[in-house]
Write a protein that holds these residues in place. Structure first.
Motif, PDB file in Angstrom:
ATOM      1  N   ALA A   1      53.465  -1.232  28.629  1.00  0.00           N
ATOM      2  CA  ALA A   1      52.293  -0.890  29.413  1.00  0.00           C
ATOM      3  C   ALA A   1      51.824   0.341  28.846  1.00  0.00           C
ATOM      4  CB  ALA A   1      52.628  -0.654  30.782  1.00  0.00           C
ATOM      5  N   LEU A   2      52.627   1.169  28.520  1.00  0.00           N
ATOM      6  CA  LEU A   2      52.085   2.585  28.081  1.00  0.00           C
ATOM      7  C   LEU A   2      51.554   2.398  26.755  1.00  0.00           C
ATOM      8  CD1 LEU A   2      55.283   4.925  28.985  1.00  0.00           C
ATOM      9  CD2 LEU A   2      52.645   5.122  29.843  1.00  0.00           C
ATOM     10  N   VAL A   3      52.271   1.642  25.638  1.00  0.00           N
ATOM     11  CA  VAL A   3      51.389   1.550  24.560  1.00  0.00           C
ATOM     12  C   VAL A   3      50.144   0.695  24.665  1.00  0.00           C
ATOM     13  CG1 VAL A   3      51.793   0.508  22.384  1.00  0.00           C
ATOM     14  CG2 VAL A   3      53.545   1.512  23.374  1.00  0.00           C
ATOM     15  N   ASP A   4      50.127  -0.138  25.400  1.00  0.00           N
ATOM     16  CA  ASP A   4      48.772  -0.961  25.656  1.00  0.00           C
ATOM     17  C   ASP A   4      47.685  -0.103  26.321  1.00  0.00           C
ATOM     18  OD1 ASP A   4      49.970  -3.329  24.838  1.00  0.00           O
ATOM     19  OD2 ASP A   4      50.333  -4.147  26.667  1.00  0.00           O
ATOM     20  N   GLU A   5      47.836   0.885  27.167  1.00  0.00           N
ATOM     21  CA  GLU A   5      47.034   1.621  27.575  1.00  0.00           C
ATOM     22  C   GLU A   5      46.659   2.622  26.548  1.00  0.00           C
ATOM     23  OE1 GLU A   5      46.656   4.649  31.669  1.00  0.00           O
ATOM     24  OE2 GLU A   5      48.585   4.294  30.532  1.00  0.00           O
ATOM     25  N   ALA A   6      47.574   3.242  25.987  1.00  0.00           N
ATOM     26  CA  ALA A   6      47.226   3.920  24.746  1.00  0.00           C
ATOM     27  C   ALA A   6      46.237   3.623  23.764  1.00  0.00           C
ATOM     28  CB  ALA A   6      48.273   4.718  23.985  1.00  0.00           C
ATOM     29  N   VAL A   7      46.665   2.271  23.446  1.00  0.00           N
ATOM     30  CA  VAL A   7      45.699   1.451  22.255  1.00  0.00           C
ATOM     31  C   VAL A   7      44.386   1.283  22.874  1.00  0.00           C
ATOM     32  CG1 VAL A   7      45.452  -0.594  21.261  1.00  0.00           C
ATOM     33  CG2 VAL A   7      47.651   0.339  21.066  1.00  0.00           C
ATOM     34  N   ALA A   8      44.267   0.865  24.182  1.00  0.00           N
ATOM     35  CA  ALA A   8      42.921   0.635  24.946  1.00  0.00           C
ATOM     36  C   ALA A   8      41.929   1.999  24.852  1.00  0.00           C
ATOM     37  CB  ALA A   8      43.243   0.148  26.059  1.00  0.00           C
ATOM     38  N   ALA A   9      42.952   2.957  24.868  1.00  0.00           N
ATOM     39  CA  ALA A   9      41.988   4.330  24.761  1.00  0.00           C
ATOM     40  C   ALA A   9      41.917   4.836  23.437  1.00  0.00           C
ATOM     41  CB  ALA A   9      43.161   5.434  25.625  1.00  0.00           C
ATOM     42  N   GLY A  10      42.188   4.114  22.265  1.00  0.00           N
ATOM     43  CA  GLY A  10      41.713   4.635  20.976  1.00  0.00           C
ATOM     44  C   GLY A  10      42.796   4.712  20.066  1.00  0.00           C
ATOM     45  N   ALA A  11      44.176   4.591  20.617  1.00  0.00           N
ATOM     46  CA  ALA A  11      45.247   4.579  19.643  1.00  0.00           C
ATOM     47  C   ALA A  11      45.634   3.550  18.790  1.00  0.00           C
ATOM     48  CB  ALA A  11      46.683   5.126  20.295  1.00  0.00           C
ATOM     49  N   THR A  12      46.021   3.796  17.503  1.00  0.00           N
ATOM     50  CA  THR A  12      46.354   2.807  16.675  1.00  0.00           C
ATOM     51  C   THR A  12      48.007   2.360  16.439  1.00  0.00           C
ATOM     52  OG1 THR A  12      44.348   3.503  15.372  1.00  0.00           O
ATOM     53  CG2 THR A  12      45.748   2.201  14.152  1.00  0.00           C
ATOM     54  N   VAL A  13      48.257   1.255  16.422  1.00  0.00           N
ATOM     55  CA  VAL A  13      49.611   1.096  15.917  1.00  0.00           C
ATOM     56  C   VAL A  13      49.621   0.812  14.481  1.00  0.00           C
ATOM     57  CG1 VAL A  13      51.689  -0.824  16.195  1.00  0.00           C
ATOM     58  CG2 VAL A  13      50.077  -0.485  18.019  1.00  0.00           C
ATOM     59  N   ALA A  14      50.212   2.281  14.070  1.00  0.00           N
ATOM     60  CA  ALA A  14      50.208   2.324  12.398  1.00  0.00           C
ATOM     61  C   ALA A  14      51.300   1.609  11.777  1.00  0.00           C
ATOM     62  CB  ALA A  14      50.499   3.740  12.230  1.00  0.00           C
ATOM     63  N   TYR A  15      52.623   1.573  12.410  1.00  0.00           N
ATOM     64  CA  TYR A  15      53.862   0.732  11.995  1.00  0.00           C
ATOM     65  C   TYR A  15      54.517   0.473  13.060  1.00  0.00           C
ATOM     66  CZ  TYR A  15      52.552   3.730   7.853  1.00  0.00           C
ATOM     67  OH  TYR A  15      52.005   4.265   6.506  1.00  0.00           O
ATOM     68  N   ARG A  16      55.283  -0.688  12.865  1.00  0.00           N
ATOM     69  CA  ARG A  16      56.023  -1.333  13.968  1.00  0.00           C
ATOM     70  C   ARG A  16      57.054  -2.146  13.215  1.00  0.00           C
ATOM     71  NH1 ARG A  16      53.077  -3.926  18.694  1.00  0.00           N
ATOM     72  NH2 ARG A  16      53.320  -1.863  19.528  1.00  0.00           N
ATOM     73  N   GLY A  17      58.321  -2.036  13.847  1.00  0.00           N
ATOM     74  CA  GLY A  17      59.588  -2.808  13.451  1.00  0.00           C
ATOM     75  C   GLY A  17      59.587  -4.355  13.765  1.00  0.00           C
ATOM     76  N   ALA A  18      60.573  -4.898  13.399  1.00  0.00           N
ATOM     77  CA  ALA A  18      60.688  -6.188  13.759  1.00  0.00           C
ATOM     78  C   ALA A  18      61.339  -6.353  14.828  1.00  0.00           C
ATOM     79  CB  ALA A  18      61.204  -7.024  12.435  1.00  0.00           C
ATOM     80  N   LEU A  19      61.761  -7.621  15.676  1.00  0.00           N
ATOM     81  CA  LEU A  19      62.383  -8.027  16.761  1.00  0.00           C
ATOM     82  C   LEU A  19      63.380  -9.088  16.491  1.00  0.00           C
ATOM     83  CD1 LEU A  19      60.031  -7.161  19.660  1.00  0.00           C
ATOM     84  CD2 LEU A  19      61.732  -5.829  18.809  1.00  0.00           C
ATOM     85  N   PRO A  20      64.555  -9.054  17.043  1.00  0.00           N
ATOM     86  CA  PRO A  20      65.189 -10.291  17.285  1.00  0.00           C
ATOM     87  C   PRO A  20      64.529 -11.339  18.187  1.00  0.00           C
ATOM     88  CG  PRO A  20      66.250  -8.610  18.488  1.00  0.00           C
ATOM     89  CD  PRO A  20      65.180  -7.930  17.673  1.00  0.00           C
ATOM     90  N   GLU A  21      65.197 -12.503  18.320  1.00  0.00           N
ATOM     91  CA  GLU A  21      64.328 -13.553  19.100  1.00  0.00           C
ATOM     92  C   GLU A  21      64.695 -13.404  20.754  1.00  0.00           C
ATOM     93  OE1 GLU A  21      65.426 -17.192  17.535  1.00  0.00           O
ATOM     94  OE2 GLU A  21      64.478 -17.256  15.510  1.00  0.00           O
ATOM     95  N   GLN A  22      65.792 -12.891  21.038  1.00  0.00           N
ATOM     96  CA  GLN A  22      66.137 -12.760  22.421  1.00  0.00           C
ATOM     97  C   GLN A  22      66.579 -11.392  22.674  1.00  0.00           C
ATOM     98  OE1 GLN A  22      69.266 -15.121  24.061  1.00  0.00           O
ATOM     99  NE2 GLN A  22      70.605 -14.607  22.175  1.00  0.00           N
ATOM    100  N   GLY A  23      66.484 -10.988  24.056  1.00  0.00           N
ATOM    101  CA  GLY A  23      67.143  -9.807  24.381  1.00  0.00           C
ATOM    102  C   GLY A  23      66.038  -9.111  24.894  1.00  0.00           C
ATOM    103  N   TRP A  24      66.305  -7.724  25.767  1.00  0.00           N
ATOM    104  CA  TRP A  24      65.377  -6.863  26.017  1.00  0.00           C
ATOM    105  C   TRP A  24      64.969  -5.923  24.821  1.00  0.00           C
ATOM    106  CZ3 TRP A  24      69.326  -6.599  30.864  1.00  0.00           C
ATOM    107  CH2 TRP A  24      69.058  -7.586  31.568  1.00  0.00           C
ATOM    108  N   PHE A  25      64.270  -6.229  24.126  1.00  0.00           N
ATOM    109  CA  PHE A  25      63.937  -5.265  23.003  1.00  0.00           C
ATOM    110  C   PHE A  25      62.455  -4.861  22.935  1.00  0.00           C
ATOM    111  CE2 PHE A  25      67.632  -7.700  21.408  1.00  0.00           C
ATOM    112  CZ  PHE A  25      68.551  -6.720  20.772  1.00  0.00           C
TER     113      PHE A  25
END
Length: 465
Positions: free
Chosen positions: A325-349
């Protein structure tokens, strides 16, 4: 050593899979009172122990924790989700509090002075405060327990401890280790519970409890301080943080990136000292972000049980949703997701993320993220940057990377934080006073300051005519 038990139980989950890993006794009012009963009975004998005797028990506890590193790290991985490397590092850090306070226990300090009028002599000494109530969080299940237990025992106090419901297994193992090291029954008493308000309130309303030491959110800390005020109860509070990570124009960028990876992503960013906001000078911003982004995308994200994993899950599904929710709010306000890692298929990641184009007034900069997200703000005016760094109710930790040590120290002196890492991405050390300014808490843990939190100062005025 005593773990106050009941037939009621609650489940402990592995955040990497969501699976139940154990059932733990679920304490309530009766168990909370029984814990204080035991601590109060044990206090006279324990406080009368010689400092050397208490020191030897704490030293044996250190040795036993180190010997049990594999077991304890496995429990931290299972209930907290940390990577193997982070879990083992926590065990070493946690054990060090037993060694440090085994040495501090025998360094009793006092004063002897001639009164200004010369008709009396003043003798100052320190005595244990009494039964201490300790409340610890889930993000460092070993270290937060030992950081409180060790100085309390060194001072001669007995304790009642409520570990976090998410991570009680590590605390229960430490309780067993302390008992095997020679801590008498009743000196340390654990009450795992899913009803923290009831258990803690029971303790705070008990006249035999003379101290409360809490680590957790600022909101809960405020509520506990309100309760403590009714009894004028001695209180230590280690609360929330919003650490700034400052990079100057002449900083060693590679060193700054290496420090950022520790300060931000250790434990998945779930630490009160975690770098929460990155202020990078415009001259090095592009290079810093590119190198940080590459390091983030290279992170191995997965269950801590996998030795290849460098970053594990968040503590719960709710935590994941909060970070999202924090990230989505920041992006909606103009921030850019410049880099992002990969995730496993299950778990609270949640994927390790670098945000750019973050406005200085973005809400994500004013809240404790408690997740693997690095928002970057570019600056070129030092006065303006420092104003932004200090524009927060928190003041626990910050970090400064600069080419000249003198420049770094000048910036550090103007940051309203109790701890500043200078050209390094970690500030915690059992031999140093841990704590913050403003609403990040009251008091200090670690160092000589830590034992003082569990002592009362008493002085004798001696007639000398």
């Amino acid at each position: 050593m005593t773990a106050v038990l009941t037939e009621r139980t609650f489940a402990v989950h592995d955040p990497a899979t969501g699976e139940v890993v154990a059932e733990v006794p679920d304490g309530g009012v009766d168990e909370a009172r029984s814990a204080v009963d035991a601590a109060a009975r044990a206090f006279p004998a324990w406080s009368a122990q010689t400092p050397r005797a208490r020191a030897e028990i704490l030293r044996r506890s250190f040795d036993a924790m180190i010997a049990a590193t594999d077991e304890l790290a496995g429990l931290i991985v299972a209930e907290n989700g940390k990577s193997q490397a982070d879990a083992r590092a926590e065990v070493a850090y946690a054990a060090e509090f037993f060694r440090w306070y085994s040495e501090e226990a025998v360094r009793g300090e006092g004063e002897y002075a001639v009164a200004p009028a010369s008709g009396t002599r003043t003798i100052v000494t320190h005595r244990p405060v009494g039964v201490a109530a300790l409340v610890t969080p889930w993000n460092f299940p070993a270290a937060m327990a030992t950081r409180k237990i060790a100085p309390a025992l060194a001072a001669g106090c007995t304790v009642v401890l409520k570990p976090a419901a998410e991570t009680p297994l590590t605390a229960l193992a430490i309780a067993r280790i302390l008992g095997e090291a020679g801590v008498p029954d009743g000196v340390v008493n654990l009450v795992p519970t899913t009803d923290a308000p009831t258990v803690v309130t029971t303790w705070l309303e008990d006249d035999r409890v003379r101290k409360v030491s809490f680590t957790g959110s600022t909101g809960v800390g405020r509520a506990l301080l309100h309760q403590a005020a009714d009894r004028v109860l001695n209180a230590s509070m280690e609360l929330g943080g919003n650490a700034a990570f400052v990079v100057t124009a002449d900083a060693d960028v590679d060193a700054a990136v290496a420090g950022a990876m520790i300060a931000k992503f250790r434990g998945g960013g779930q630490a009160c000292t975690a770098a929460n906001r990155f202020y990078v000078h415009t001259d090095v911003a592009e290079e810093f972000v590119a190198k940080l982004g590459a390091a983030v995308e290279a992170l191995q994200v997965g269950p801590g049980a996998d030795e290849k994993s460098e970053i594990g899950p968040l503590i719960s599904a709710r935590a994941v949703e909060g970070v999202r929710a924090l990230v989505d709010e920041a992006v909606a306000a103009g921030a850019t997701v410049a880099y992002r890692g990969a995730l496993p298929e299950q778990g609270w990641f949640y994927p390790p993320t670098v945000l750019t184009d973050v406005a200085p007034d973005s809400p994500i900069l004013s809240q404790e993220i408690f997740g693997p997200v690095a928002p970057v703000v570019v600056w070129d005016d030092q006065e303006q940057m420092l104003a932004q760094v200090n524009d927060t109710e928190f003041g626990l930790a910050s970090y400064v990377y600069a080419g000249r040590l003198q420049d770094a120290l000048k910036i550090a002196e103007r940051i309203d934080a109790g701890m500043v890492g200078i050209n390094r991405g970690i500030v915690s050390d059992p031999a140093a006073p841990f704590g913050g300014f403003k609403q990040s808490g009251l008091g200090r843990e670690g160092a000589r300051d830590g034992i003082r939190e569990f002592q009362e100062t008493q002085y004798y005025s001696v007639e000398w005519s």
